[in-house]
Design a protein around this motif. Structure first.
Motif, PDB file in Angstrom:
ATOM      1  N   PRO A 116       0.834  -1.205   0.000  1.00  0.00           N
ATOM      2  CA  PRO A 116       0.000   0.000   0.000  1.00  0.00           C
ATOM      3  C   PRO A 116       0.870   1.257   0.000  1.00  0.00           C
ATOM      4  O   PRO A 116       2.006   1.243   0.463  1.00  0.00           O
ATOM      5  CB  PRO A 116      -0.792  -0.132   1.308  1.00  0.00           C
ATOM      6  CG  PRO A 116       0.096  -0.943   2.204  1.00  0.00           C
ATOM      7  CD  PRO A 116       0.800  -1.912   1.298  1.00  0.00           C
ATOM      8  N   SER A 117       0.322   2.335  -0.503  1.00  0.00           N
ATOM      9  CA  SER A 117       1.032   3.608  -0.517  1.00  0.00           C
ATOM     10  C   SER A 117       0.916   4.293   0.840  1.00  0.00           C
ATOM     11  O   SER A 117       0.072   3.931   1.677  1.00  0.00           O
ATOM     12  CB  SER A 117       0.449   4.521  -1.597  1.00  0.00           C
ATOM     13  OG  SER A 117      -0.892   4.868  -1.261  1.00  0.00           O
ATOM     14  N   VAL A 118       1.758   5.283   1.068  1.00  0.00           N
ATOM     15  CA  VAL A 118       1.682   6.066   2.302  1.00  0.00           C
ATOM     16  C   VAL A 118       0.303   6.705   2.428  1.00  0.00           C
ATOM     17  O   VAL A 118      -0.320   6.663   3.503  1.00  0.00           O
ATOM     18  CB  VAL A 118       2.794   7.141   2.323  1.00  0.00           C
ATOM     19  CG1 VAL A 118       2.596   8.097   3.496  1.00  0.00           C
ATOM     20  CG2 VAL A 118       4.165   6.483   2.403  1.00  0.00           C
ATOM     21  N   GLY A 136       5.951  -3.015   6.392  1.00  0.00           N
ATOM     22  CA  GLY A 136       5.537  -2.721   7.753  1.00  0.00           C
ATOM     23  C   GLY A 136       4.205  -2.007   7.881  1.00  0.00           C
ATOM     24  O   GLY A 136       3.413  -2.299   8.785  1.00  0.00           O
ATOM     25  N   SER A 137       3.924  -1.067   6.990  1.00  0.00           N
ATOM     26  CA  SER A 137       2.667  -0.327   7.083  1.00  0.00           C
ATOM     27  C   SER A 137       1.471  -1.245   6.848  1.00  0.00           C
ATOM     28  O   SER A 137       0.438  -1.129   7.520  1.00  0.00           O
ATOM     29  CB  SER A 137       2.659   0.822   6.074  1.00  0.00           C
ATOM     30  OG  SER A 137       3.658   1.775   6.382  1.00  0.00           O
ATOM     31  N   PRO A 151       8.022   8.706   5.914  1.00  0.00           N
ATOM     32  CA  PRO A 151       7.141   8.855   4.749  1.00  0.00           C
ATOM     33  C   PRO A 151       7.813   9.520   3.553  1.00  0.00           C
ATOM     34  O   PRO A 151       7.483   9.212   2.406  1.00  0.00           O
ATOM     35  CB  PRO A 151       5.983   9.693   5.290  1.00  0.00           C
ATOM     36  CG  PRO A 151       6.552  10.432   6.464  1.00  0.00           C
ATOM     37  CD  PRO A 151       7.559   9.507   7.069  1.00  0.00           C
ATOM     38  N   ASP A 152       8.763  10.431   3.788  1.00  0.00           N
ATOM     39  CA  ASP A 152       9.421  11.107   2.660  1.00  0.00           C
ATOM     40  C   ASP A 152      10.153  10.096   1.779  1.00  0.00           C
ATOM     41  O   ASP A 152      10.020  10.094   0.551  1.00  0.00           O
ATOM     42  CB  ASP A 152      10.412  12.148   3.162  1.00  0.00           C
ATOM     43  CG  ASP A 152       9.750  13.290   3.915  1.00  0.00           C
ATOM     44  OD1 ASP A 152       8.507  13.396   3.853  1.00  0.00           O
ATOM     45  OD2 ASP A 152      10.474  14.060   4.574  1.00  0.00           O
ATOM     46  N   GLY A 153      10.946   9.247   2.407  1.00  0.00           N
ATOM     47  CA  GLY A 153      11.678   8.247   1.641  1.00  0.00           C
ATOM     48  C   GLY A 153      10.765   7.191   1.047  1.00  0.00           C
ATOM     49  O   GLY A 153      10.972   6.733  -0.079  1.00  0.00           O
ATOM     50  N   THR A 154       9.737   6.791   1.804  1.00  0.00           N
ATOM     51  CA  THR A 154       8.841   5.741   1.328  1.00  0.00           C
ATOM     52  C   THR A 154       8.079   6.180   0.094  1.00  0.00           C
ATOM     53  O   THR A 154       7.862   5.392  -0.835  1.00  0.00           O
ATOM     54  CB  THR A 154       7.869   5.332   2.454  1.00  0.00           C
ATOM     55  OG1 THR A 154       8.626   4.906   3.597  1.00  0.00           O
ATOM     56  CG2 THR A 154       6.968   4.201   2.008  1.00  0.00           C
TER      57      THR A 154
END
Length: 448
Positions: free
Chosen positions: A6-8, A65-66, A98-101
């Protein structure tokens, strides 16, 4: 369910819906913001006095992980034994970086090949990774993400912190800052049910105490915890923060691609020769990435001489982003000879080296060069964004260097895939394995 992470933004939306569906026992709050202003969300469930903290997204290229955090929230909500009867409240930090992800979300949205993974995933320098940064940066120069996590740990004083990681290739394993006897049994059972090998030799925990197959306990004071070439210090990381309150941290690793060789416990027949071969491989690939870097450097504005420690610019391809990407490549290229020297000195080893250990080191060696080449291509993307049309045409210097980087990445990815007989682990299996091993650790702590 798509076989994709999934996306952030998607995780935040799902957590918001979950909180609205469980208004009596669930809250969603913002505990801070990233360097680029993205919110750091914590989803909490329960009203117990004892706190469990689950940290997702500590590394931006480890996206499982998310998804696991959301699955755990569902499992906890469905089972009173996991909250009310255990007098526990669960807190899920949905993404620490979140920036890197967000940058790792580039490229194919669904299942990728290893080549596509290393081409599009993003992993910042160690001092910009929020979980490790406190062990490298000065106390008055912490990342906002790191400080938010530290403050959250101090607020909750968790008896268990769970750090959710996803190694790109290998097997499943767990690292503990304090021993939790009996955890190896559920790890083995849950992994076997999903056809995932338990990793009995790791680069990350070579010097750690083995509590059981795939379970590693942090060494005591005065004993090495990792290779000297690595800048991180586990004793100053966020993993140790819960110890101030009598708690502990458990780190849960699940693979994207499984390799059976990481479970081979047989003694390696000739570790000295194998280590020398890996050192040669590291130096050869480092020489190759150095050549590629020197071909990319003239294409950068001012040779890439932007401030080295600027955070990412809001505009993709800006000077801050180029500088960070350049620093990643330089660091990875420079560390290879250091790692090679260290591995040559590893025989005779204080740890009996199995075939699994040498497999893990081989994977680690090849991963460094794949990350380097993938980051070089990301750097070339920044160059292309600012280049004139003629500079992007076939036959231009930019086009020639890009083709060389792409060919090298594909070649090394193929060697890795074939050499380790990699098999994709569906995202649903990664989530199921990771979430159930977290619950197994929780039950051992609360019911044992």
């Amino acid at each position: 369910m798509a076989d994709a992470y999934p996306s952030v933004a998607g995780v935040a939306a799902a957590a918001s819906a979950f909180a609205r569906f469980h208004p009596r026992l669930c809250t969603l709050r913002e505990i801070g913001q990233s360097r680029e202003g993205r919110p750091l969300h914590v989803l909490s469930y329960g009203r117990g006095r004892r706190n469990v903290l689950v940290v997702a997204g500590p590394h931006s290229d480890e996206r499982i992980g998310s998804a696991t955090a959301l699955r755990l929230a569902e499992r906890v909500a469905a089972d009173p034994w996991l909250h009310a009867r255990a007098d526990a409240t669960w807190h899920f930090l949905l993404c620490l970086d979140p920036d890197g992800t967000v940058r790792s979300e580039e490229g194919p949205a669904v299942r990728r090949t290893p080549a596509a993974h290393f081409r599009h995933s993003y992993r910042p320098p160690a001092d910009e990774q929020p979980e490790w940064a406190p062990s490298i940066r000065a106390a008055d120069d912490q990342l906002p993400e790191s400080q938010a996590l530290i403050d959250l740990i101090d607020e909750l004083q968790p008896f268990l912190q769970c750090s959710l990681h996803g190694n790109d290739l290998g097997g499943s394993w767990i690292q503990l800052t304090r021993d939790l006897p009996g955890l190896a049994e559920p790890l083995g059972k849950l992994s076997a049910e999903r056809d995932v090998p338990v990793q009995t030799g790791t680069y990350d925990a070579l010097y750690w105490t083995v509590s059981g197959p795939g379970v590693y306990v942090m060494p005591g004071p005065g004993r090495p915890a990792q290779f000297d070439s690595l800048p991180e210090d586990v004793n100053r990381s966020t993993w140790i923060r819960p110890h101030a309150y009598g708690g502990m941290t458990a780190l849960f690793e699940v693979p994207m691609w499984a390799s059976r060789k990481v479970a081979d416990t047989d003694p390696h027949p000739d570790p000295a020769r194998a280590l020398a071969g890996l050192a040669t491989l590291l130096r050869r690939q480092s020489d190759r990435t150095s050549v590629l870097l020197e071909q990319v450097r003239p294409l950068l504005p001012d040779g890439g001489a932007a401030p080295a420690h600027r955070p990412f610019a809001a505009k993709a391809g800006g000077p801050g982003e180029r500088a960070t990407l350049l620093r990643i490549v330089e660091n990875l290229t420079a560390i290879c000879p250091q790692v090679a020297d260290e591995w040559e000195r590893l025989h005779p080893s204080p740890v009996p080296l199995s075939r699994a250990h040498l497999t893990a080191l081989d994977i680690a060696a090849r991963r460094i060069s794949l990350r380097t080449t993938g980051t070089l291509l990301r750097l070339l993307d920044c160059v292309a964004a600012d280049a004139l049309p003629a500079e992007r045409l076939p036959g231009s210097a930019q086009s020639r260097v890009r083709q060389q980087c792409e060919r090298q990445l594909a070649e090394w990815a193929d060697e890795l895939t074939v050499g380790h007989d990699l098999a994709w682990v569906p995202v649903s299996d990664q989530v199921g394995l990771q979430s159930e091993t977290v619950l197994a650790a929780f039950r051992l702590l609360t019911e044992g």
